[in-house]
Design a protein around this motif. Structure first.
Motif, PDB file in Angstrom:
ATOM      1  N   SER A   1       0.857  -1.185   0.000  1.00 43.16           N
ATOM      2  CA  SER A   1       0.000   0.000   0.000  1.00 43.16           C
ATOM      3  C   SER A   1       0.892   1.233   0.000  1.00 43.16           C
ATOM      4  CB  SER A   1      -0.929   0.014   1.217  1.00 43.16           C
ATOM      5  OG  SER A   1      -0.188  -0.025   2.420  1.00 43.16           O
ATOM      6  N   SER A   2       0.385   2.316  -0.563  1.00 40.80           N
ATOM      7  CA  SER A   2       1.216   3.500  -0.758  1.00 40.80           C
ATOM      8  C   SER A   2       1.736   4.045   0.566  1.00 40.80           C
ATOM      9  CB  SER A   2       0.421   4.590  -1.480  1.00 40.80           C
ATOM     10  OG  SER A   2       1.226   5.739  -1.672  1.00 40.80           O
ATOM     11  N   ALA A   3       3.025   4.377   0.575  1.00 40.13           N
ATOM     12  CA  ALA A   3       3.666   4.919   1.776  1.00 40.13           C
ATOM     13  C   ALA A   3       3.985   6.400   1.616  1.00 40.13           C
ATOM     14  CB  ALA A   3       4.942   4.137   2.077  1.00 40.13           C
ATOM     15  N   SER A   4       3.385   7.047   0.612  1.00 41.26           N
ATOM     16  CA  SER A   4       3.666   8.468   0.389  1.00 41.26           C
ATOM     17  C   SER A   4       2.956   9.321   1.437  1.00 41.26           C
ATOM     18  CB  SER A   4       3.220   8.882  -1.014  1.00 41.26           C
ATOM     19  OG  SER A   4       1.831   8.673  -1.183  1.00 41.26           O
TER      20      SER A   4
ATOM     21  N   LYS B   1       2.579  19.079  -7.104  1.00 40.59           N
ATOM     22  CA  LYS B   1       1.231  18.797  -6.605  1.00 40.59           C
ATOM     23  C   LYS B   1       1.290  17.826  -5.429  1.00 40.59           C
ATOM     24  CE  LYS B   1      -1.328  19.704 -10.851  1.00 40.59           C
ATOM     25  NZ  LYS B   1      -2.344  19.184 -11.804  1.00 40.59           N
ATOM     26  N   LYS B   2       0.327  17.982  -4.508  1.00 46.45           N
ATOM     27  CA  LYS B   2       0.288  17.118  -3.333  1.00 46.45           C
ATOM     28  C   LYS B   2      -0.122  15.700  -3.723  1.00 46.45           C
ATOM     29  CE  LYS B   2      -0.594  20.782   0.035  1.00 46.45           C
ATOM     30  NZ  LYS B   2      -1.499  21.301   1.090  1.00 46.45           N
ATOM     31  N   ALA B   3       0.452  14.746  -3.026  1.00 43.28           N
ATOM     32  CA  ALA B   3       0.202  13.340  -3.347  1.00 43.28           C
ATOM     33  C   ALA B   3      -1.260  12.964  -3.160  1.00 43.28           C
ATOM     34  CB  ALA B   3       1.094  12.446  -2.486  1.00 43.28           C
ATOM     35  N   ARG B   4      -1.973  13.660  -2.280  1.00 45.17           N
ATOM     36  CA  ARG B   4      -3.371  13.302  -2.043  1.00 45.17           C
ATOM     37  C   ARG B   4      -4.246  13.570  -3.263  1.00 45.17           C
ATOM     38  NH1 ARG B   4      -5.574  17.905   2.245  1.00 45.17           N
ATOM     39  NH2 ARG B   4      -5.395  19.719   0.862  1.00 45.17           N
ATOM     40  N   SER B   5      -3.755  14.398  -4.189  1.00 43.48           N
ATOM     41  CA  SER B   5      -4.519  14.692  -5.407  1.00 43.48           C
ATOM     42  C   SER B   5      -4.249  13.676  -6.509  1.00 43.48           C
ATOM     43  CB  SER B   5      -4.180  16.096  -5.911  1.00 43.48           C
ATOM     44  OG  SER B   5      -2.846  16.156  -6.414  1.00 43.48           O
ATOM     45  N   PHE B   6      -3.333  12.754  -6.278  1.00 43.11           N
ATOM     46  CA  PHE B   6      -2.929  11.799  -7.310  1.00 43.11           C
ATOM     47  C   PHE B   6      -3.911  10.631  -7.408  1.00 43.11           C
ATOM     48  CE2 PHE B   6       1.960  12.652  -7.163  1.00 43.11           C
ATOM     49  CZ  PHE B   6       1.730  13.932  -7.646  1.00 43.11           C
ATOM     50  N   SER B   7      -3.989  10.066  -8.590  1.00 38.63           N
ATOM     51  CA  SER B   7      -4.687   8.795  -8.758  1.00 38.63           C
ATOM     52  C   SER B   7      -3.867   7.700  -8.088  1.00 38.63           C
ATOM     53  CB  SER B   7      -4.855   8.474 -10.240  1.00 38.63           C
ATOM     54  OG  SER B   7      -3.584   8.220 -10.835  1.00 38.63           O
ATOM     55  N   LEU B   8      -4.472   6.524  -7.920  1.00 37.53           N
ATOM     56  CA  LEU B   8      -3.746   5.411  -7.308  1.00 37.53           C
ATOM     57  C   LEU B   8      -2.523   5.047  -8.136  1.00 37.53           C
ATOM     58  CD1 LEU B   8      -3.412   3.202  -5.209  1.00 37.53           C
ATOM     59  CD2 LEU B   8      -5.045   1.797  -6.502  1.00 37.53           C
ATOM     60  N   GLY B   9      -2.673   5.052  -9.456  1.00 39.54           N
ATOM     61  CA  GLY B   9      -1.541   4.730 -10.312  1.00 39.54           C
ATOM     62  C   GLY B   9      -0.397   5.711 -10.149  1.00 39.54           C
ATOM     63  N   MET B  10      -0.712   6.995 -10.008  1.00 39.57           N
ATOM     64  CA  MET B  10       0.324   8.008  -9.807  1.00 39.57           C
ATOM     65  C   MET B  10       0.992   7.839  -8.454  1.00 39.57           C
ATOM     66  SD  MET B  10      -1.804  11.209 -11.408  1.00 39.57           S
ATOM     67  CE  MET B  10      -0.574  12.485 -11.119  1.00 39.57           C
ATOM     68  N   ARG B  11       0.214   7.487  -7.427  1.00 46.67           N
ATOM     69  CA  ARG B  11       0.808   7.265  -6.100  1.00 46.67           C
ATOM     70  C   ARG B  11       1.736   6.061  -6.116  1.00 46.67           C
ATOM     71  NH1 ARG B  11      -4.475   8.274  -4.270  1.00 46.67           N
ATOM     72  NH2 ARG B  11      -4.752   6.131  -3.540  1.00 46.67           N
ATOM     73  N   ARG B  12       1.358   5.022  -6.863  1.00 52.57           N
ATOM     74  CA  ARG B  12       2.226   3.844  -6.936  1.00 52.57           C
ATOM     75  C   ARG B  12       3.522   4.170  -7.675  1.00 52.57           C
ATOM     76  NH1 ARG B  12       2.142   0.713  -3.297  1.00 52.57           N
ATOM     77  NH2 ARG B  12       2.274  -1.309  -4.303  1.00 52.57           N
ATOM     78  N   ARG B  13       3.438   5.033  -8.689  1.00 54.89           N
ATOM     79  CA  ARG B  13       4.660   5.441  -9.381  1.00 54.89           C
ATOM     80  C   ARG B  13       5.520   6.339  -8.491  1.00 54.89           C
ATOM     81  NH1 ARG B  13       3.079   8.337 -14.163  1.00 54.89           N
ATOM     82  NH2 ARG B  13       0.863   7.989 -13.801  1.00 54.89           N
ATOM     83  N   LEU B  14       4.881   7.120  -7.623  1.00 49.22           N
ATOM     84  CA  LEU B  14       5.646   7.903  -6.651  1.00 49.22           C
ATOM     85  C   LEU B  14       6.347   6.972  -5.665  1.00 49.22           C
ATOM     86  CD1 LEU B  14       6.525  10.546  -5.349  1.00 49.22           C
ATOM     87  CD2 LEU B  14       4.307  10.645  -4.184  1.00 49.22           C
ATOM     88  N   ASP B  15       5.652   5.921  -5.231  1.00 49.94           N
ATOM     89  CA  ASP B  15       6.289   4.925  -4.360  1.00 49.94           C
ATOM     90  C   ASP B  15       7.510   4.313  -5.045  1.00 49.94           C
ATOM     91  OD1 ASP B  15       4.393   5.209  -2.313  1.00 49.94           O
ATOM     92  OD2 ASP B  15       3.081   3.686  -3.179  1.00 49.94           O
TER      93      ASP B  15
END
Length: 253
Positions: A86-89, A128-142
């Motif tokens: 699960s995303s840790a951002s 941009k803040k991570a909370r505005s990201f889609s799930l796919g974008m958050r996973r790429r940030l991870d």
């Protein structure tokens, strides 16, 4: 120089009188993509935690990039990037500041941040803040966080779980590109066998804490993405459990 990235010998994990993993022995070569598959409770998460040093094995030895022993393994694990299931951002921080926070925490050069954001396709939304990201974008940030420090190995726990088809394709292509361009060894734990069939070079099948099969991509014959699912079912559900198989369809002795 050894072509072995990770060597596990007799790895066992017990909680009181219950053995949840092993004894398990295997070697993983550098620069390959490995799919780690098995039912819930098969031991995948336990194995990942042991590899990452988040849990201590009860018995057995680990060698990572030729290093063994607690002190040397700590140094070697600095070359392993980890993406949890699960995303840790940090949702209130920007993508850039998420990476900056990890750089400060781990003592890593911040100059690599713009390049990593570009690598994972987030350069245009870095502020941009991570909370505005889609799930796919958050996973790429991870994944960008895992790439800090230019690791030689990536351990990815369900990297495409919950992603839509486009997000899944983006993650798949990114992993394959990183493997090809940087010769990074990749371990992917996933229940999405059809997706693993599109990306992995080799498959490690766990069941009830044991490595019951080791399959190469050539073992998964045919053009259907469901071929791996069918083979997995024949091994586990039909009880065709022998000693672990080597690539090429042979059983390891």
């Amino acid at each position: 120089m050894s072509a072995v990235a990770l060597s596990l010998t007799g790895i066992t994990k017990r909680y009181r009188n219950t053995t949840v993993l092993g004894p398990l022995s295997l070697e993983l070569e550098k620069g390959r993509i490995y799919g780690l598959i098995g039912e819930n409770g098969a031991g995948k998460s336990t194995l990942i935690r042991i590899i990452m040093g988040l849990s201590k094995q009860t018995d057995g030895d680990i060698e990572l990039f030729g290093r063994s022993g607690e002190g040397d393994l700590t140094l070697a694990r600095a070359n392993v990037g980890y993406v949890p299931d699960s995303s840790a951002s940090y949702p209130l921080l920007s993508a850039y500041d998420n990476l900056k926070a990890r750089c400060l925490e781990w003592g890593i050069d911040q100059n690599q941040i713009p390049r990593l954001l570009d690598t994972v396709g987030l350069a245009q939304v870095g502020t941009k803040k991570a909370r505005s990201f889609s799930l796919g974008m958050r996973r790429r940030l991870d994944l960008a966080v895992a790439l800090l420090g230019e690791p030689r190995m990536l351990v990815l726990d369900e990297p495409t779980n919950g992603l839509d088809p486009l997000g899944t394709m983006e993650m798949r292509n990114l992993i394959k590109r990183l493997n090809a361009d940087r010769d990074i060894t990749v371990i992917i734990s996933s229940h999405n066998l059809a997706e693993l069939n599109r990306i992995a070079d080799e498959y490690l099948v766990l069941s009830a804490g044991s490595l019951i099969a080791r399959l190469s991509s050539s073992d998964v014959r045919g053009d259907s993405p469901n071929d791996l699912e069918d083979l997995y079912a024949s091994i586990v559900l039909k009880g065709q459990i022998g000693t672990p198989r080597k690539p090429g369809g042979h059983y390891a002795r």
